[in-house]
Every structure is written in C-alpha cells, then in structure tokens.
Design an enzyme around this catalytic site. Sequence first.
Site, PDB file in Angstrom:
ATOM      1  N   HIS A  15      -5.126  -2.990  -3.045  1.00 13.03           N
ATOM      2  CA  HIS A  15      -4.712  -2.015  -4.071  1.00 13.03           C
ATOM      3  C   HIS A  15      -4.517  -2.638  -5.443  1.00 13.03           C
ATOM      4  CE1 HIS A  15      -4.147   1.100  -0.997  1.00 13.03           C
ATOM      5  NE2 HIS A  15      -3.795   0.069  -0.237  1.00 13.03           N
ATOM      6  N   SER A  38       0.796  -1.225   0.000  1.00  8.94           N
ATOM      7  CA  SER A  38       0.000   0.000   0.000  1.00  8.94           C
ATOM      8  C   SER A  38       0.827   1.273   0.000  1.00  8.94           C
ATOM      9  CB  SER A  38      -0.941   0.002   1.206  1.00  8.94           C
ATOM     10  OG  SER A  38      -0.228  -0.131   2.411  1.00  8.94           O
ATOM     11  N   LYS A  71     -11.345   1.340  -2.711  1.00  6.68           N
ATOM     12  CA  LYS A  71     -10.219   1.874  -3.494  1.00  6.68           C
ATOM     13  C   LYS A  71     -10.589   1.785  -4.982  1.00  6.68           C
ATOM     14  CE  LYS A  71      -7.483   0.303   0.393  1.00  6.68           C
ATOM     15  NZ  LYS A  71      -7.773   1.401   1.272  1.00  6.68           N
TER      16      LYS A  71
END
Length: 393
Positions: A206, A178, A238
């Site tokens: 991610h 991350s 995200k």
Amino acid sequence: MSFNDLAVALEARRRDNLYRQRRVLESAQGPEVSVDGQRYLAFCSNDYLGLANHPEVIAALKRGADTYGVGGGASHLVNGHSQAHHALEEELAAFTGRERVLLFSTGYMANIGAVNALVDKQDAVFQDRLNHASLLDAGLLSGARFQRYLHNDPESLAQRLSRSEARRKLVVTDGVFSMDGDIADLPELSRVTREHEGWLMVDDAHGFGCVGATGGGCVEHFGLSNDEVPVLVGTLGKGFGTSGAFVAGSEVLIETLIQFARTYIYTTSMSPAVAEATRASLRLVQADSWRRDRLAQLIKRFRSGCEQLGYELMESPTPIQPIMIGDAGEAMRISAALAAKGIFISAIRPPTVPAGSSRLRVTFSAAHSEAQVDRLLDALDAVRIDRAAGGAA
Ligand SMILES: Cc1ncc(COP(=O)(O)O)c(C=O)c1O
C-alpha cells in the site's frame, strides 16, 4: 458424509454478522461505479492513483496483447518469461534502487514464496501482529518458529529477537498497514533487526505509488538502503492499477527465489500484456507527482471534516483512512446506511481485523475530487444524525 458441518459453520458466520457477500461491479474501477444495477460514489478500492482505468495503461495492455498475446503460456522457468516481463523487472529494479527484481503473479504468492524460500523449521519468523494475512500464512507455512510482536513496536521486537537462538531470523512487516493506514517505523525496526543479525522483509503493497517523493514507497520515504531492508515486496494491483507483485533485492536474494520460491516456480507467469500495462503505469507513477499531491489534499480535507463530525479516525497519513466502529453488526448497518445515500464503503470485519475493531475502511484515489469528498462527509453527517435519533439509518 454430508455437508451439514459446513452449513452449521456458515450459519454461525451469518449470526455473528461476519458473513461475506460479493457485489457485482458492472463498470470500470473509478470514483463512480455501477454495482448490482446502482450507481455509487465509491471509497473502498485500492486504486489509489486512479490508474486501473487510465487510457495510457489500457493502450499499453492492448499493445502488449497484440505483441505477446494474452496468456503467459507457461511458468517463467519453462518458456513463459517474455521480454515484457523482463523489461518490467529491470524498470522496477531501477525504480526501487535494488540490484534485481522478480515478478510474481500476485502479492499473496510473492509473500508465500519469499518467506518459504528464506526460512524453514531451523529458523524463526517475527511478525507485526497486524500484518497482512498473506504474510502470516507465509510464516505459518514455513514451519519456522512463529512469533508476533506488538504492533509497530521495535522494543517488543527486540525482546523477542534477543531470546531467539534460531539459525536465521526473518522479521516481516507491512510498510503501510493495510487495514489501519499507518506507516511502520522502518528505521527503528531495521536497526533492531540488524543489531540481532536478522533480515528485514517489508511488504509495501500500500506504500508503492503513494508514499515517497517519486512513489517509491516507505523505503524511499525513509531513505532506506538494500542493507537496511534486504527483502522488499511490492504489489501491482493497488497503486499501480494492474495486477501481480514483485520482490526487489540483491542478486543473491533474487537467484535464491528463482531456485527455491515454489509460488514462483510452479505457476503460470502473469499475462505479458499486464506486464506491458504495468510498464506504462510505472511511468505514470514516477512522472505524475500531482497524483500524490492530490491525495494529500483529499486526505487533509477528509480528516478535518471527520474531526468536526466527531468520527473516530486512526493515525494514518496515507490514503487508507478507516473509521473505527467496533461492533461488526454496527459497521454493517452504517455501511448499508451509506449505500442508501449512494456511497459505497464496505465494512471490514474479523477475521480481517481483530475482534471488536470492525471499521469502515475509507480509501481515497487521486481520481476523486474535493466535491466528492464533501459528498462523503455530508453522507457521514446525515448517517450520524439519523443514528443519534434512533432512526432508520
Ligand atoms: C499488505 C498486503 N500484502 C499483500 C497483499 C496481496 O496482494 P495481491 O492482491 O496482489 O495478492 C495485500 C492485499 O491484497 C496486502 O494488503
């Protein structure tokens, strides 16, 4: 009993340039945002595909609210598990190629719940030393013997695994790291883990949406099966642009989580309207491969521009492109200098990253344009010149 102690700790944090402050966002998430009354070009959200404010996702949220209302109303095991949640789980299972999926209200809770349902003090948990805080906290809370291996180093993992006599061995890693943006060497980590009869858990918060031909994340990128990565975590706040998280895996894994994951059992289900919105964003993630292509172009442009400017980047092929600064105070000053030029990038400092590795965590979204990347490069150039001249950057 006074709060003096707390005030002293706060003061120390301020003195060390580690004090956190919230900024108030007055606009929707997007390349240009309004923060504390000012317009900025922002490069620090995790809305990698630009879906947080996408009209189809917003419309689906509204439809979801019309059908199911806003609140989940209860936990999934009481009467908070709606048709919207159920359909999203089935669609995510098809997307990830796993037998089943279980939704959680946040990624933090998914990690705490999954690790704690799988291991206890008879077991051992092995973590990459740069894993996300939620994974580290999950391991510590479980009471399992806690070991950290060198960053993305299967050899270091193998050494620790071979010394362990624990009942269960759970190896845990970010898929895309991350704060660094690099991708874990999952094929090797999986091979080593299986050789030692452990289980590999990958948190691809991610990677989903950004990595892999259809946005299926690191496991799609490397073509890894359920046997190779038996516990797969994704988050929805995200790349998917909504909120919540999921764990994907076998029937036995998911039933285990339903029975034993306390952060699943003892909490209100995510808003069903958010589940409906996420179904729309999942369709966009899969259908719009141009968003991943756009990201690749922006990343390439940024990396070659930074190289020319002499900024130190990390080995990252993903939309997370941190500029390493080192000192926390210096990172804050550069962030402030960029803000003065209309660019919003927050400085990431310890304990989020190791001491001495404060950075500007630059992130890109498919909603950014090439001209906006050029504006960022121009601002980085100007800041560099100002600082070299000892000026008020
Ligand atoms: C790798 C990783 N896992 C989990 C999380 C937590 O997810 P959530 O924001 O949904 O709680 C984050 C960041 O927020 C993350 O970076």
